[in-house]
Design an enzyme around this catalytic site. Structure first.
Site, PDB file in Angstrom:
ATOM      1  N   ALA A  29       9.218   9.052   4.576  1.00  0.00           N
ATOM      2  CA  ALA A  29       8.376   7.855   4.560  1.00  0.00           C
ATOM      3  C   ALA A  29       6.917   8.238   4.835  1.00  0.00           C
ATOM      4  O   ALA A  29       6.640   9.092   5.679  1.00  0.00           O
ATOM      5  CB  ALA A  29       8.861   6.857   5.607  1.00  0.00           C
ATOM      6  N   LYS A  30       6.016   7.599   4.119  1.00  0.00           N
ATOM      7  CA  LYS A  30       4.581   7.856   4.298  1.00  0.00           C
ATOM      8  C   LYS A  30       4.054   6.802   5.277  1.00  0.00           C
ATOM      9  O   LYS A  30       3.601   5.716   4.880  1.00  0.00           O
ATOM     10  CB  LYS A  30       3.870   7.786   2.949  1.00  0.00           C
ATOM     11  CG  LYS A  30       2.500   8.458   2.912  1.00  0.00           C
ATOM     12  CD  LYS A  30       1.988   8.542   1.479  1.00  0.00           C
ATOM     13  CE  LYS A  30       0.608   9.135   1.383  1.00  0.00           C
ATOM     14  NZ  LYS A  30       0.563  10.577   1.690  1.00  0.00           N
TER      15      LYS A  30
END
Length: 296
Positions: free
Chosen positions: A152-153
């Site tokens: 996940a960013k």
């Protein structure tokens, strides 16, 4: 640098001048770092411009939001359409697009219902420049995958990157390379890494990295052109014994590494596989999204 008095940005369904956009000082993203974002590039071509792999970026944004328990109010298709309109409204062709999903006022350590979507764009040269760079193996370790969702960013993850980059620059280097909890090479502060050895490419396996979209593009290029590439754990010694190396990322694109710590790589960028891949990559970014590209 990022906007002027005329710059327009998208915020929660409205087009606003960037200088007038506002947010709550009590937001959960501001206080705790719980938000997600993307970095996307658009490239001018012969018929207008193309946003490179826009769908893949917004699919990852949705995945990041799901992992962080954030309810996305816009579909992938809607976000792609908004991004093309954003560039049209600002008369931009070669541009960097930054979608940010941030949360409303909430001091509790649990998800909040208020979800805000902000999308802006500006002209931005290659993040690491055009010249081969000097990198430093950081004393800071990449985030442990048992602590956060590595795929996940997430806004808060980048404090790790800021520390590593700041340390590297204070020591006279251009960028940092972080090791993971097993002491294998993970990635740069904001980019994935490939090394070249004896005519083959190697890149760290998934698990302790953010699997980048540019990284995936390089893997696709290798498959298309029968370039041997292996995803595997890479030790510090293997990195330092490489013939050469390069970073990959949307902001950095493909950036050559000339030196790591005190080790200068023996193979010049001009003679490397990475240089050949970069030329192919530059052609790919112009016409990847034929269905949605804007024609001027």
């Amino acid at each position: 640098m990022y906007y002027n008095d005329k710059t327009l940005a998208f915020l929660n369904g409205e087009w606003q001048h960037a200088k007038d956009a506002q947010t709550s000082l009590y937001g959960q993203t501001l206080h705790y770092g719980n938000g997600v974002f993307e970095g996307i590039r658009a490239y001018k071509n012969d018929v207008g411009f193309n946003i490179f792999k826009a769908h893949e970026h917004y699919e990852r944004l949705h995945k990041s939001a799901d992992l962080m328990h954030i309810k996305m109010p816009y579909s992938v298709e809607e976000l792609v359409s908004i991004s093309y309109e954003l560039l049209d409204r600002n008369n931009l062709t070669d541009a960097y697009i930054r979608p940010l999903v941030y949360l409303g006022a909430n001091m509790a350590l649990q998800p909040t219902e208020e979800v805000n979507v902000f999308i802006c764009a500006w002209k931005w040269e290659k993040y690491l420049g055009h010249d081969p760079i000097k990198a430093k193996i950081s004393s800071y370790q990449r985030i442990h995958p048992a602590s956060q969702h590595m795929e996940a960013k997430v806004v808060g993850h980048y404090t790790n990157s800021i520390l590593a980059t700041t340390e590297a620059k204070k020591l006279g280097f251009d960028e940092a390379i972080l090791l993971d909890y097993t002491q294998h090479v993970a990635e740069g502060s904001g980019a994935n890494i490939f090394i070249e050895k004896n005519g083959e490419l190697f890149t760290p396996s998934r698990g302790t990295i953010l699997p980048g979209i540019t990284r995936q593009t390089v893997l696709e290029i290798c498959k298309e052109h029968e370039i041997k590439v292996t995803e595997k754990p890479i030790s510090k010694a293997q990195l330092l014994e490489a013939d050469t190396a390069f970073f990959t990322g949307t902001a950095a694109e493909i950036a050559p590494i000339a030196q790591v710590n005190d080790t200068i790589f023996p193979l010049s960028w001009e003679d490397s596989i990475g240089q050949s891949i970069y030329h192919i990559y530059r052609q790919k970014v112009l016409f990847n999204d034929l269905q949605n590209q804007t024609i001027i």
